[in-house]
Design an enzyme around this catalytic site. Sequence first.
Site, PDB file in Angstrom:
ATOM      1  N   HIS A 131       5.408   4.629  12.605  1.00 27.23           N
ATOM      2  CA  HIS A 131       5.464   4.570  11.133  1.00 27.23           C
ATOM      3  C   HIS A 131       6.416   5.666  10.665  1.00 27.23           C
ATOM      4  CE1 HIS A 131       3.068   4.258   7.177  1.00 27.23           C
ATOM      5  NE2 HIS A 131       3.751   5.370   7.009  1.00 27.23           N
ATOM      6  N   ASN A 149       9.209   4.626   3.018  1.00 29.50           N
ATOM      7  CA  ASN A 149       9.180   4.126   4.395  1.00 29.50           C
ATOM      8  C   ASN A 149      10.543   3.536   4.724  1.00 29.50           C
ATOM      9  OD1 ASN A 149       6.371   3.628   3.090  1.00 29.50           O
ATOM     10  ND2 ASN A 149       5.958   3.620   5.276  1.00 29.50           N
ATOM     11  N   HIS A 187       9.184   7.344   7.833  1.00 31.40           N
ATOM     12  CA  HIS A 187       9.753   7.458   6.488  1.00 31.40           C
ATOM     13  C   HIS A 187      11.203   7.916   6.648  1.00 31.40           C
ATOM     14  CE1 HIS A 187       6.156   6.966   3.824  1.00 31.40           C
ATOM     15  NE2 HIS A 187       5.587   7.020   5.016  1.00 31.40           N
ATOM     16  N   ARG A 228       0.846  -1.216   0.000  1.00 34.56           N
ATOM     17  CA  ARG A 228       0.000   0.000   0.000  1.00 34.56           C
ATOM     18  C   ARG A 228       0.878   1.261   0.000  1.00 34.56           C
ATOM     19  NH1 ARG A 228      -0.728   4.670   2.705  1.00 34.56           N
ATOM     20  NH2 ARG A 228      -0.342   3.626   4.688  1.00 34.56           N
ATOM     21  N   ASP A 229       1.482   1.594   1.108  1.00 33.81           N
ATOM     22  CA  ASP A 229       2.281   2.829   1.183  1.00 33.81           C
ATOM     23  C   ASP A 229       3.448   2.762   0.197  1.00 33.81           C
ATOM     24  OD1 ASP A 229       3.027   5.331   2.075  1.00 33.81           O
ATOM     25  OD2 ASP A 229       3.335   4.748   4.160  1.00 33.81           O
ATOM     26  N   CYS A 288       3.914   9.501   0.074  1.00 31.40           N
ATOM     27  CA  CYS A 288       2.525   9.891  -0.079  1.00 31.40           C
ATOM     28  C   CYS A 288       2.427  10.866  -1.242  1.00 31.40           C
ATOM     29  CB  CYS A 288       2.032  10.537   1.210  1.00 31.40           C
ATOM     30  SG  CYS A 288       0.374  11.183   1.047  1.00 31.40           S
TER      31      CYS A 288
HETATM   32  N1  COA Z   1     -13.286   5.270  -3.271  1.00 31.84           N
HETATM   33  C1  COA Z   1     -13.790   5.474  -4.507  1.00 31.84           C
HETATM   34  N2  COA Z   1     -14.565   6.514  -4.833  1.00 31.84           N
HETATM   35  C2  COA Z   1     -14.855   7.408  -3.874  1.00 31.84           C
HETATM   36  C3  COA Z   1     -14.335   7.270  -2.580  1.00 31.84           C
HETATM   37  C4  COA Z   1     -13.521   6.148  -2.273  1.00 31.84           C
HETATM   38  N3  COA Z   1     -13.009   5.946  -1.059  1.00 31.84           N
HETATM   39  N4  COA Z   1     -14.767   8.300  -1.838  1.00 31.84           N
HETATM   40  C5  COA Z   1     -15.547   9.065  -2.623  1.00 31.84           C
HETATM   41  N5  COA Z   1     -15.601   8.517  -3.859  1.00 31.84           N
HETATM   42  C6  COA Z   1     -16.354   9.018  -5.007  1.00 31.84           C
HETATM   43  C7  COA Z   1     -17.783   9.380  -4.629  1.00 31.84           C
HETATM   44  O1  COA Z   1     -18.619   8.250  -4.723  1.00 31.84           O
HETATM   45  C8  COA Z   1     -18.111  10.423  -5.659  1.00 31.84           C
HETATM   46  O2  COA Z   1     -18.404   9.757  -6.884  1.00 31.84           O
HETATM   47  P1  COA Z   1     -19.449  10.371  -7.954  1.00 31.84           P
HETATM   48  O3  COA Z   1     -18.841  11.652  -8.424  1.00 31.84           O
HETATM   49  O4  COA Z   1     -19.509   9.304  -8.984  1.00 31.84           O
HETATM   50  O5  COA Z   1     -20.707  10.575  -7.172  1.00 31.84           O
HETATM   51  C9  COA Z   1     -16.793  11.152  -5.851  1.00 31.84           C
HETATM   52  O6  COA Z   1     -15.776  10.255  -5.414  1.00 31.84           O
HETATM   53  C10 COA Z   1     -16.688  12.427  -5.048  1.00 31.84           C
HETATM   54  O7  COA Z   1     -16.936  12.147  -3.677  1.00 31.84           O
HETATM   55  P2  COA Z   1     -16.334  13.062  -2.525  1.00 31.84           P
HETATM   56  O8  COA Z   1     -16.740  12.502  -1.220  1.00 31.84           O
HETATM   57  O9  COA Z   1     -16.699  14.499  -2.813  1.00 31.84           O
HETATM   58  O10 COA Z   1     -14.774  12.820  -2.694  1.00 31.84           O
HETATM   59  P3  COA Z   1     -13.645  13.898  -2.933  1.00 31.84           P
HETATM   60  O11 COA Z   1     -13.518  14.265  -4.344  1.00 31.84           O
HETATM   61  O12 COA Z   1     -13.801  14.992  -1.918  1.00 31.84           O
HETATM   62  O13 COA Z   1     -12.313  13.048  -2.565  1.00 31.84           O
HETATM   63  C11 COA Z   1     -11.328  11.312  -1.261  1.00 31.84           C
HETATM   64  C12 COA Z   1     -12.122  12.584  -1.244  1.00 31.84           C
HETATM   65  C13 COA Z   1     -11.034  10.956   0.192  1.00 31.84           C
HETATM   66  C14 COA Z   1     -12.116  10.209  -1.911  1.00 31.84           C
HETATM   67  C15 COA Z   1      -9.996  11.508  -2.053  1.00 31.84           C
HETATM   68  O14 COA Z   1      -9.385  12.684  -1.652  1.00 31.84           O
HETATM   69  C16 COA Z   1      -9.046  10.343  -1.889  1.00 31.84           C
HETATM   70  O15 COA Z   1      -9.265   9.259  -2.411  1.00 31.84           O
HETATM   71  N6  COA Z   1      -7.938  10.513  -1.170  1.00 31.84           N
HETATM   72  C17 COA Z   1      -7.036   9.416  -0.925  1.00 31.84           C
HETATM   73  C18 COA Z   1      -5.719   9.932  -0.505  1.00 31.84           C
HETATM   74  C19 COA Z   1      -4.707   8.835  -0.333  1.00 31.84           C
HETATM   75  O16 COA Z   1      -4.874   7.684  -0.667  1.00 31.84           O
HETATM   76  N7  COA Z   1      -3.561   9.239   0.240  1.00 31.84           N
HETATM   77  C20 COA Z   1      -2.476   8.354   0.486  1.00 31.84           C
HETATM   78  C21 COA Z   1      -2.672   7.516   1.695  1.00 31.84           C
HETATM   79  S1  COA Z   1      -2.588   8.408   3.205  1.00 31.84           S
HETATM   80 ZN    ZN Z   2       3.534   6.480   5.217  1.00 28.90          ZN
END
Ligand code: COA
Ligand code: ZN
Length: 303
Positions: free
Chosen positions: A208, A250, A210, A15-16, A241
């Site tokens: 955790h 990491n 890095h 994952r990370d 990230c």
């Molecule tokens: N998986 C897949 N799709 C997701 C989702 C998830 N976990 N969370 C929201 N969505 C979809 C919603 O269903 C919506 O879809 P639609 O447009 O078809 O209706 C769309 O995304 C927007 O939803 P919203 O809640 O407004 O999401 P957002 O655009 O504000 O994004 C996150 C928020 C959290 C989903 C996004 O920022 C993200 O995935 N971040 C992950 C960061 C990450 O992995 N960082 C590294 C690890 S720490």
């Molecule tokens: Zn990390």
Amino acid sequence: MDLPKKVEIIEVGPRDGLQNEADFIPTEKKIELINALNKTGIRRMEATSFVHPVYVPQMKDAKEVLEGMEQDPSIQYMALIPNEKGYERAIENGVRALSLVVGASDSFNLKNVKMTREESINKFNSVVEKAKENGIFLRYNIATSFWCPYEGKVDSELVLDMVKRIDRSGVDEIVICDTIGKANPAQVFDLFSRIFEELQPQAMITAHFHDTYGLAQANVVAALQTGVTRFDTSIGGLGGCPFALGAAGNVATEDVVFMLHEMGIDTGIDLFSLHSCIEVVKPLTNRDLTGHYHKINVNQPQM
Ligand code: COA
Ligand code: ZN
């Protein structure tokens, strides 16, 4: 030196480690890596994440990875989730252990998951309730616990307050993350010491780190001194990230395992078998691996 006899290594490479790789890694390669890690003695692993596929395209095949990999019943496979939608997707795909993530710093959390810290915590409160009802294991990652890439040093009082609140919500494990790899051993010693003063000694607290500034191993030793016996590590030292630019990978699993074994601490991991995982990881990245142990020729006697 006062040291534990046993330490648990939690592998976060799939994952990370992989999430920050620019080129999409074929699903079968991710599966090959997890299957190789399965054979090393590692007992807990973050296998993937259910995040938005547009923001983190590398993790878009979470479902396929979980379906394709060999699931060893003695290993706990976790998936990271950023929100409620991630919870639903993870549960639909049979995940029984979840890694929640909230940044201690608002600026980072807004970049990472588009919510303030408090919005994230509030959203996760209902996730925690649901997960507990369903017997799901919960680890709660506090990202940017020491430094934020946008705000600088993070107030340890704030982190301590988060730890206490999260602990009261009844999660199983709290992970203190140095997301940008800038913490130093004194900072690490102070924060973990204070956490253990506040929480029950049996609380599951994981570190955790890095390795951006080469301080990760020193931080492992500092954390050990406070009573931490769990560390997240990534095979080959991959990682980072996408929302914390400049952060390195990491701390490498093989380096930490080597160091702990040299210090007489048992990890249950077969160091030699980590080499086959490194062979899988090397061609998956264009970058040089940051760890050290992988450079050693294990076929030559070490004096
Ligand atoms: N998986 C897949 N799709 C997701 C989702 C998830 N976990 N969370 C929201 N969505 C979809 C919603 O269903 C919506 O879809 P639609 O447009 O078809 O209706 C769309 O995304 C927007 O939803 P919203 O809640 O407004 O999401 P957002 O655009 O504000 O994004 C996150 C928020 C959290 C989903 C996004 O920022 C993200 O995935 N971040 C992950 C960061 C990450 O992995 N960082 C590294 C690890 S720490
Ligand atoms: Zn990390």
